[in-house]
Every structure is written in structure tokens, then in C-alpha cells.
Design a protein around this motif. Structure first.
Motif, short mmCIF file in Angstrom:
data_model
loop_
_atom_site.label_atom_id
_atom_site.label_comp_id
_atom_site.label_asym_id
_atom_site.label_seq_id
_atom_site.Cartn_x
_atom_site.Cartn_y
_atom_site.Cartn_z
N LYS A 121 8.59 -5.58 -1.56
CA LYS A 121 9.09 -5.48 -2.94
C LYS A 121 8.05 -5.87 -3.97
O LYS A 121 8.00 -5.32 -5.07
CB LYS A 121 10.33 -6.37 -3.09
N TYR A 122 7.20 -6.86 -3.62
CA TYR A 122 6.22 -7.38 -4.58
C TYR A 122 4.80 -6.97 -4.18
O TYR A 122 4.41 -7.06 -3.02
CB TYR A 122 6.28 -8.91 -4.62
N ILE A 123 4.03 -6.56 -5.18
CA ILE A 123 2.62 -6.24 -4.95
C ILE A 123 1.79 -6.87 -6.07
O ILE A 123 2.27 -7.06 -7.19
CB ILE A 123 2.35 -4.72 -4.90
N ALA A 124 0.56 -7.21 -5.76
CA ALA A 124 -0.37 -7.71 -6.78
C ALA A 124 -1.57 -6.77 -6.82
O ALA A 124 -2.08 -6.36 -5.77
CB ALA A 124 -0.82 -9.13 -6.46
N MET A 125 -2.01 -6.44 -8.01
CA MET A 125 -3.10 -5.48 -8.18
C MET A 125 -4.22 -6.07 -9.02
O MET A 125 -3.98 -6.85 -9.94
CB MET A 125 -2.59 -4.19 -8.83
N ASP A 126 -5.45 -5.67 -8.68
CA ASP A 126 -6.60 -6.06 -9.49
C ASP A 126 -7.62 -4.93 -9.45
O ASP A 126 -7.74 -4.23 -8.43
CB ASP A 126 -7.24 -7.34 -8.99
N CYS A 127 -8.32 -4.74 -10.55
CA CYS A 127 -9.32 -3.66 -10.65
C CYS A 127 -10.67 -4.23 -11.05
O CYS A 127 -10.76 -5.27 -11.70
CB CYS A 127 -8.88 -2.62 -11.68
N GLU A 128 -11.71 -3.51 -10.66
CA GLU A 128 -13.07 -3.81 -11.11
C GLU A 128 -13.57 -2.65 -11.96
O GLU A 128 -13.32 -1.49 -11.64
CB GLU A 128 -14.01 -4.02 -9.92
N MET A 129 -14.27 -3.00 -13.03
CA MET A 129 -14.74 -1.99 -13.98
C MET A 129 -16.26 -1.94 -14.03
O MET A 129 -16.95 -2.91 -13.68
CB MET A 129 -14.22 -2.30 -15.39
N ALA A 190 -7.12 8.32 -6.42
CA ALA A 190 -6.78 6.90 -6.46
C ALA A 190 -5.57 6.65 -7.36
O ALA A 190 -4.67 5.87 -7.01
CB ALA A 190 -7.97 6.09 -6.95
N GLN A 191 -5.55 7.31 -8.49
CA GLN A 191 -4.43 7.16 -9.43
C GLN A 191 -3.11 7.55 -8.77
O GLN A 191 -2.10 6.85 -8.90
CB GLN A 191 -4.68 8.04 -10.66
N LYS A 192 -3.10 8.66 -8.07
CA LYS A 192 -1.89 9.16 -7.41
C LYS A 192 -1.42 8.20 -6.32
O LYS A 192 -0.23 7.87 -6.23
CB LYS A 192 -2.18 10.54 -6.81
N GLU A 193 -2.37 7.72 -5.51
CA GLU A 193 -2.01 6.83 -4.41
C GLU A 193 -1.49 5.48 -4.91
O GLU A 193 -0.54 4.93 -4.36
CB GLU A 193 -3.22 6.64 -3.49
N VAL A 194 -2.11 4.97 -5.96
CA VAL A 194 -1.67 3.70 -6.53
C VAL A 194 -0.29 3.84 -7.17
O VAL A 194 0.58 2.98 -7.01
CB VAL A 194 -2.69 3.18 -7.57
N ALA A 195 -0.07 4.94 -7.89
CA ALA A 195 1.22 5.17 -8.53
C ALA A 195 2.35 5.23 -7.50
O ALA A 195 3.45 4.72 -7.73
CB ALA A 195 1.17 6.47 -9.33
N GLU A 196 2.07 5.83 -6.36
CA GLU A 196 3.08 5.93 -5.30
C GLU A 196 3.42 4.54 -4.74
O GLU A 196 4.59 4.25 -4.44
CB GLU A 196 2.57 6.83 -4.17
N ILE A 197 2.42 3.70 -4.61
CA ILE A 197 2.65 2.35 -4.10
C ILE A 197 3.43 1.52 -5.12
O ILE A 197 4.33 0.74 -4.77
CB ILE A 197 1.31 1.66 -3.76
N MET A 198 3.11 1.67 -6.39
CA MET A 198 3.75 0.88 -7.45
C MET A 198 5.19 1.28 -7.70
O MET A 198 6.00 0.44 -8.13
CB MET A 198 2.96 1.05 -8.76
N ASP A 199 5.54 2.49 -7.40
CA ASP A 199 6.85 3.03 -7.76
C ASP A 199 8.00 2.17 -7.23
O ASP A 199 8.12 1.97 -6.02
CB ASP A 199 6.97 4.46 -7.22
N ARG A 201 8.53 -1.03 -7.54
CA ARG A 201 8.18 -2.37 -7.06
C ARG A 201 7.84 -3.31 -8.21
O ARG A 201 7.51 -2.88 -9.31
CB ARG A 201 7.01 -2.29 -6.07
N ILE A 202 7.91 -4.60 -7.90
CA ILE A 202 7.51 -5.62 -8.87
C ILE A 202 5.99 -5.74 -8.81
O ILE A 202 5.42 -6.01 -7.76
CB ILE A 202 8.13 -6.99 -8.54
N LEU A 203 5.35 -5.54 -9.96
CA LEU A 203 3.89 -5.58 -10.04
C LEU A 203 3.42 -6.91 -10.61
O LEU A 203 3.79 -7.29 -11.72
CB LEU A 203 3.38 -4.43 -10.91
#
Length: 318
Positions: A121-129, A190-199, A201-203
Motif C-alpha cells: 500500500k505504501y511506497i517511498a520515491m526519490d529522484c536524482e537530477m 520510466a514515467q509509464k512504469e512509475v505511474a503504474e506503481i504509484m496508482d 497507493r500512498i506515496l
């Protein structure tokens, strides 16, 4: 010449020599006996010493094995404790920094969607720029995105190939270098795969709006938990937005971002911070986003009655 005197003297001399010889013989015998006894004792002593050495070696081996076993047990307990108590989470990370990319979990860099980790249910995300354009200090684009689940297991990790010309890789901070782009995924993938995981769920994230902007993805605010906005965590920054590194060291007792950042490590630290104050997070969240209740008339079932009344009025006019 008095031969009798000589004879008696000789006899005395002979007797003296005999006594001397006897005492010497006795002394020698005693010495030999003592020597033999000492020699035997030395042998026993030597054998005893060998046994002691063997015993010592065995005890040292057992002690070493016990220490190794205890060490493994400590690590196991740390992992279990971290799962239950985020305040201790990744304490074993280098110190769970690496030891974050944390040697405690075997996850591959740029693996994409993990074939084994459950999302939950819960996921944590972080990005590098990385920096782009003529003003790379201010203009950033996505170069890596990582997601972990509630337990800190890597769910997703991918390098992302920027569409713009990169003018500053910020390698000393981002950990990203041109070589990583060889097997990087396209932004769209990457955008598509991340969006599917987030759908659905609590971010959880730290200043997560920046990550969502970089991905050009939206997410319901009701389903976001931002550690940079939590009142308890903002106190140590004088009410402002605290740095993730500061929070991790102060509340979790671990050091992250010592060199180049790791988005996996940062995501894990973020989830640990959320878990540490989960109840408090949810109480604060309910103040802004209370649970929606169904309208009372629907529960009583009097909506149909109103419709019937309207129909009667219309029939009366006719």
C-alpha cells in the motif's frame, strides 16, 4: 719398614676410597633417578602443555564462531528491529549508508521493476537530477528514479535518459555520470512504469512535489505523505523545510549523502522517517483530508421519496 703400619694405613685408605666410591655411586644413582624423574615430569609437562594448547585453540575457535554467530544474529535482529521500529532502520547502513546501498538487501542498480519485491500500500520515491541548458544550477531534469516499499525493499530503480543536453551531471552530488546513460531507460518508459506503481497507493517522499514535477506525473494530495512538511520534523529546522540528511541523522541515527547521493538510499530513509511517525502523520493528514462520509439521505434511503413527491406535484398541475 713397618709393613704392619703400611698395611693398616692401606686398609684405611682402601676403606676410605671404598666409602667415597660408594657415596659417589649413591649420589650418581640419586642424580640419575632425579634426572629420570625430572625427565618424566618434563614429558608429562610437555604433554599437558600440548593439551592446554589444543584446548586453548579449540576454545578460541569456539569463541570466534560464537562471535560470528552473534554478529549474524545482531544483524538479523537489527533488520527485524528496523522493520518494526524505523528509528533503528538502516542503523546497520553505512551504517545502512552503504550499508545502505545497504548491504542488507540485494537489489540491482538500474534493475527497473523488481521481480521479487512486493509493492504493498505504501511506497517511498526519490529522484536524482542533472543540470541542463545555459543555467544548469537552476534547470534540472530527471536522471534516476527509485521506489521502495514499506519495508524499504527496492521496488523500482532506473536511470533515465534526459531529452535535453546535459550541461552539468552533478556527479559529486547526484552520482550520475554519462556512462550510466548507456543502459538508461527513456523518459517515457520510466514515467509509464512509475505511474503504474504509484496508482492507488500512498506515496511517501521528501519534498516529493519536486520529484513529481520532474516525472511530469500527478498524484492525489490525499495520498501523499511529505516528510519535509511534517510538523515534528520541521521543528529542528526552525519551522522551515529540513534537509533529509539532517532528519536521517537526528531521528534515525544514520548518515546518508556523505558523498554522491543514492536515490535508493534516500527513499529508504524517507520511508523510515514516515514509519517512525506514522500515527502522527495520519492524524495530521486527517485534519486536512477527513474521511469522506456518504450523505445521510442516501443512508436513510429517502431520496426516492423526494422524487415521488415531485412527480405528484407535476401530476397536480396537469
Amino acid at each position: 719398614m713397618d709393613t704392619s703400619g703400611l698395611s693398616s694405613n692401606w686398609k684405611k685408605l682402601q676403606a676410605t676410597l671404598k666409602r667415597g666410591s660408594s657415596s659417589t655411586s649413591t649420589s650418581s644413582a640419586k642424580k640419575r633417578k632425579a634426572s629420570d624423574r625430572d625427565s618424566g615430569h618434563g614429558t608429562v609437562k610437555k604433554q599437558k602443555s600440548e593439551k592446554e594448547r589444543t584446548k586453548t585453540r579449540d576454545s578460541k575457535t569456539l569463541y570466534k564462531r560464537k562471535r560470528m554467530s552473534d554478529g549474524a544474529e545482531v544483524v538479523a535482529k537489527a533488520i527485524n528491529a528496523n522493520s518494526a521500529n524505523p528509528a533503528l532502520r538502516r542503523k546497520s547502513s553505512a551504517s545502512v549508508s552503504a550499508q545502505t546501498e545497504t548491504g542488507l538487501r540485494s537489489a540491482k542498480v538500474n534493475e527497473g521493476r523488481s521481480p521479487t519485491a512486493e509493492i504493498g500500500k505504501y511506497i517511498a520515491m526519490d529522484c536524482e537530477m542533472v543540470g541542463v541548458g545555459p543555467n544548469p544550477d537552476n534547470d534540472s531534469v530527471l536522471a534516476r528514479v527509485s521506489i521502495v516499499n514499506f519495508n524499504g525493499d527496492q521496488v523500482y530503480d532506473s536511470y533515465v535518459r534526459p531529452k535535453e543536453m546535459v550541461t552539468d551531471w552533478r556527479t559529486h552530488v547526484s552520482g550520475i555520470a554519462p556512462k550510466h546513460m548507456v543502459e538508461a531507460r527513456t523518459f517515457e518508459q520510466a514515467q509509464k512504469e512509475v505511474a503504474e506503481i504509484m496508482d492507488g497507493r500512498i506515496l511517501v517522499g521528501h519534498a516529493v512535489s519536486n520529484d513529481l514535477d520532474a516525472l511530469l506525473i500527478g498524484h492525489p494530495k490525499r495520498d501523499i505523505r511529505d516528510t519535509s512538511k511534517h510538523p515534528e520534523y520541521r521543528k529542528i529546522a526552525g519551522g522551515g523545510s529540513p534537509r533529509l540528511k539532517m532528519l536521517a541523522e537526528h531521528f534515525l541515527g544514520i548518515k546518508i549523502q556523505e558523498g554522491a547521493h543514492s536515490s535508493v538510499e534516500d527513499a529508504r530513509a524517507t520511508m523510515a522517517l514516515y514509519r517512525r511517525e506514522k500515527d502522527s502523520f495520519e492524524r495530521e493528514h486527517l485534519k486536512k483530508w477527513p474521511i469522506r462520509n456518504a450523505p445521510e439521505h442516501k443512508e436513510r434511503g429517502d431520496a426516492p421519496k423526494k422524487k415521488n413527491k415531485k412527480k405528484k406535484k407535476k401530476s397536480g398541475k396537469k
